[in-house]
Design a protein around this motif. Sequence first.
Motif, short mmCIF file in Angstrom:
data_model
loop_
_atom_site.label_atom_id
_atom_site.label_comp_id
_atom_site.label_asym_id
_atom_site.label_seq_id
_atom_site.Cartn_x
_atom_site.Cartn_y
_atom_site.Cartn_z
N SER A 21 -17.76 9.72 27.17
CA SER A 21 -16.78 9.25 26.20
C SER A 21 -15.58 8.65 26.92
N GLY A 22 -15.24 7.42 26.55
CA GLY A 22 -14.14 6.73 27.20
C GLY A 22 -14.51 6.06 28.50
N GLY A 23 -15.81 6.13 28.88
CA GLY A 23 -16.25 5.53 30.13
C GLY A 23 -16.45 4.03 30.02
N ILE A 24 -16.83 3.41 31.14
CA ILE A 24 -17.00 1.96 31.20
C ILE A 24 -18.08 1.49 30.22
N GLY A 25 -19.08 2.33 29.98
CA GLY A 25 -20.23 1.90 29.19
C GLY A 25 -20.08 2.02 27.69
N ASN A 26 -18.90 2.20 27.18
CA ASN A 26 -18.74 2.31 25.73
C ASN A 26 -18.63 0.93 25.08
N VAL A 27 -19.15 0.81 23.86
CA VAL A 27 -18.97 -0.40 23.05
C VAL A 27 -18.39 0.01 21.70
N ASN A 28 -17.64 -0.89 21.09
CA ASN A 28 -16.95 -0.58 19.84
C ASN A 28 -17.67 -1.10 18.60
N THR A 29 -18.69 -1.91 18.78
CA THR A 29 -19.42 -2.46 17.64
C THR A 29 -19.97 -1.35 16.75
N ASP A 30 -19.86 -1.54 15.45
CA ASP A 30 -20.36 -0.58 14.48
C ASP A 30 -21.86 -0.79 14.28
N PHE A 31 -22.65 0.18 14.70
CA PHE A 31 -24.10 0.13 14.50
C PHE A 31 -24.46 0.94 13.26
N PRO A 32 -25.51 0.52 12.52
CA PRO A 32 -25.91 1.30 11.35
C PRO A 32 -26.38 2.69 11.73
N THR A 33 -26.13 3.65 10.84
CA THR A 33 -26.54 5.03 11.09
C THR A 33 -27.92 5.28 10.50
N GLN A 34 -28.51 6.40 10.89
CA GLN A 34 -29.84 6.80 10.44
C GLN A 34 -30.85 5.66 10.67
N ASN A 35 -30.75 5.06 11.83
CA ASN A 35 -31.59 3.92 12.20
C ASN A 35 -31.93 4.09 13.68
N SER A 36 -33.13 4.58 13.96
CA SER A 36 -33.50 4.91 15.34
C SER A 36 -33.51 3.67 16.23
N LEU A 37 -33.90 2.53 15.68
CA LEU A 37 -33.89 1.30 16.48
C LEU A 37 -32.46 0.91 16.84
N ALA A 38 -31.55 1.03 15.88
CA ALA A 38 -30.15 0.73 16.15
C ALA A 38 -29.59 1.66 17.22
N ASP A 39 -29.96 2.94 17.17
CA ASP A 39 -29.51 3.90 18.18
C ASP A 39 -29.98 3.48 19.57
N GLN A 40 -31.24 3.07 19.66
CA GLN A 40 -31.78 2.65 20.96
C GLN A 40 -31.08 1.39 21.47
N LEU A 41 -30.89 0.42 20.57
CA LEU A 41 -30.28 -0.84 20.99
C LEU A 41 -28.81 -0.66 21.34
N LYS A 42 -28.15 0.29 20.72
CA LYS A 42 -26.76 0.58 21.11
C LYS A 42 -26.71 1.08 22.55
N MET A 43 -27.66 1.95 22.91
CA MET A 43 -27.71 2.43 24.29
C MET A 43 -28.04 1.29 25.25
N VAL A 44 -28.91 0.37 24.85
CA VAL A 44 -29.20 -0.80 25.68
C VAL A 44 -27.93 -1.60 25.91
N ALA A 45 -27.16 -1.85 24.85
CA ALA A 45 -25.91 -2.60 24.99
C ALA A 45 -24.95 -1.88 25.94
N ARG A 46 -24.88 -0.58 25.83
CA ARG A 46 -23.99 0.19 26.71
C ARG A 46 -24.46 0.11 28.17
N MET A 47 -25.77 0.20 28.37
CA MET A 47 -26.28 0.11 29.74
C MET A 47 -26.09 -1.28 30.32
N ILE A 48 -26.24 -2.32 29.50
CA ILE A 48 -26.00 -3.68 29.98
C ILE A 48 -24.55 -3.84 30.41
N LYS A 49 -23.64 -3.33 29.58
CA LYS A 49 -22.22 -3.40 29.93
C LYS A 49 -21.95 -2.68 31.26
#
Length: 484
Positions: free
Chosen positions: A288-316
Amino acid sequence: MSGESTSRRNFLRQLSCALCAGGASTLLPQLNLIGSALAQTTVPGYKALVCVYFAGGNDAWNLLMPYDQPRYDVYAASRSGVYNASSNPGGLAIARTALAATQISDTSGSYALHPSCVDRSGPSQPGLRSLYNQGKLALISNIGTLIRPISKAEYNSTPSLRPPQLYSHSDQENLWHIGRTTSSARGWGGQVADLVRSGNLNQMLSPCISIGGGNRFEIGASTFPYQMSSNGVTNVSGTGTTGASFQRAVALQQMIDASYPSPYQDEYASILGRSRDLYSLLNSGLASGGIGNVNTDFPTQNSLADQLKMVARMIKLSRDTSFNIQHARQIYYVRIGGFDMHDNLMSTGTNGHANLLTRVSQALGAFWTALGEIGAQNQVTTFTMSEFARTLSTNGNGSDHAWGSVNMIMGGAVQGGKIYGAFPDQTLNGPVSLSRGQFIPSTSVDQMAATLARWMGVTASGDLDTIFPNLANFPSSNLGFMQP
């Protein structure tokens, strides 16, 4: 020596020359250049592929449909009529009036995407239809596994020309992953990574990262996927920073650092040590608060969105020059299931096809927005795969296994707003279809994959032919959907 130190040394040398020559005008351009070099905060030339796998066989012909009236009528008839829960519960066609909000155009005609592919309500995020119209999404029509181009007559007369185990989930998924029609332990993503990973700074972290579990796609000769979850990395159970868990962590580290007479023990300790080092590194960046955080609002209760959010964080995290990853090439894998819809295809509930495509459209829209937030839209290309499409005709409550399908390609480097490949005549038992509307593909997995591999930097024909041994059987190894 670091690039920053080299730049400073060059700057001082050129400063001395300029002062000796008495020409301040020769100095000022160099000041600008050095400022740019020192301001670089992301890895230059970064590129990533993100594979989104639809497990179960997506009913792609309700993702992309003809909209002009004559072809729509053929589509509706082949899909056993427009679905109506009361009067036609076995119908699989979507009413043309429901497609007005998702119309798209192509040089080959007028089409529509599924009604679920609209922009997400609430925070402004594009759905698949907006991404297509913005030129950021391309569609590949009637794509599938092939040994070589095959006609309907050849399909009927020469079974050896068909891909092996054509309608089997596991076999067809494997062929999509390996990019060939013969057995292989390696996937085409992993083999691409083998060839492009040399520019990555931290070689301890694999260029292939999976948020969707184990997969053949990301296995190469020297590359194996690093697996994470949507929540990040997981520490060894029972080890921590306080109390008994800390004592166990210390004991484990002592075991890792010890010398072993057996090479197998020694290698196991080495692998475990690298794993713990990677955990510590990635956990710090994803905290929390680390370099890999993104602020974009991803939809909840959506496993694909959860995975893609982590991809975005890892890319950053991976592109940041202040963090010890600094990869220039990466390949990600995510996965969403539920597409094996022999039943309830037209259900309006959470188990229906419409709900699945809503989750896909919203997740990809949020991911696109997040890539914009981190300045990586032009550096990341996202594509879909699924083992096959499904029959146009109904089985009474759903559709069954078929062949040629529709894929999506999304990215800032994509020449989108177009449909690549030939949209098929949707007449049952027509020129390119079998009795239930199973289409014989006009475009091969190999061609799509080779186009993406070329964008990643695999340009030598010998390398492409090694990864995709059937590629020479097709008229083109570049489908043209990526910018040069």
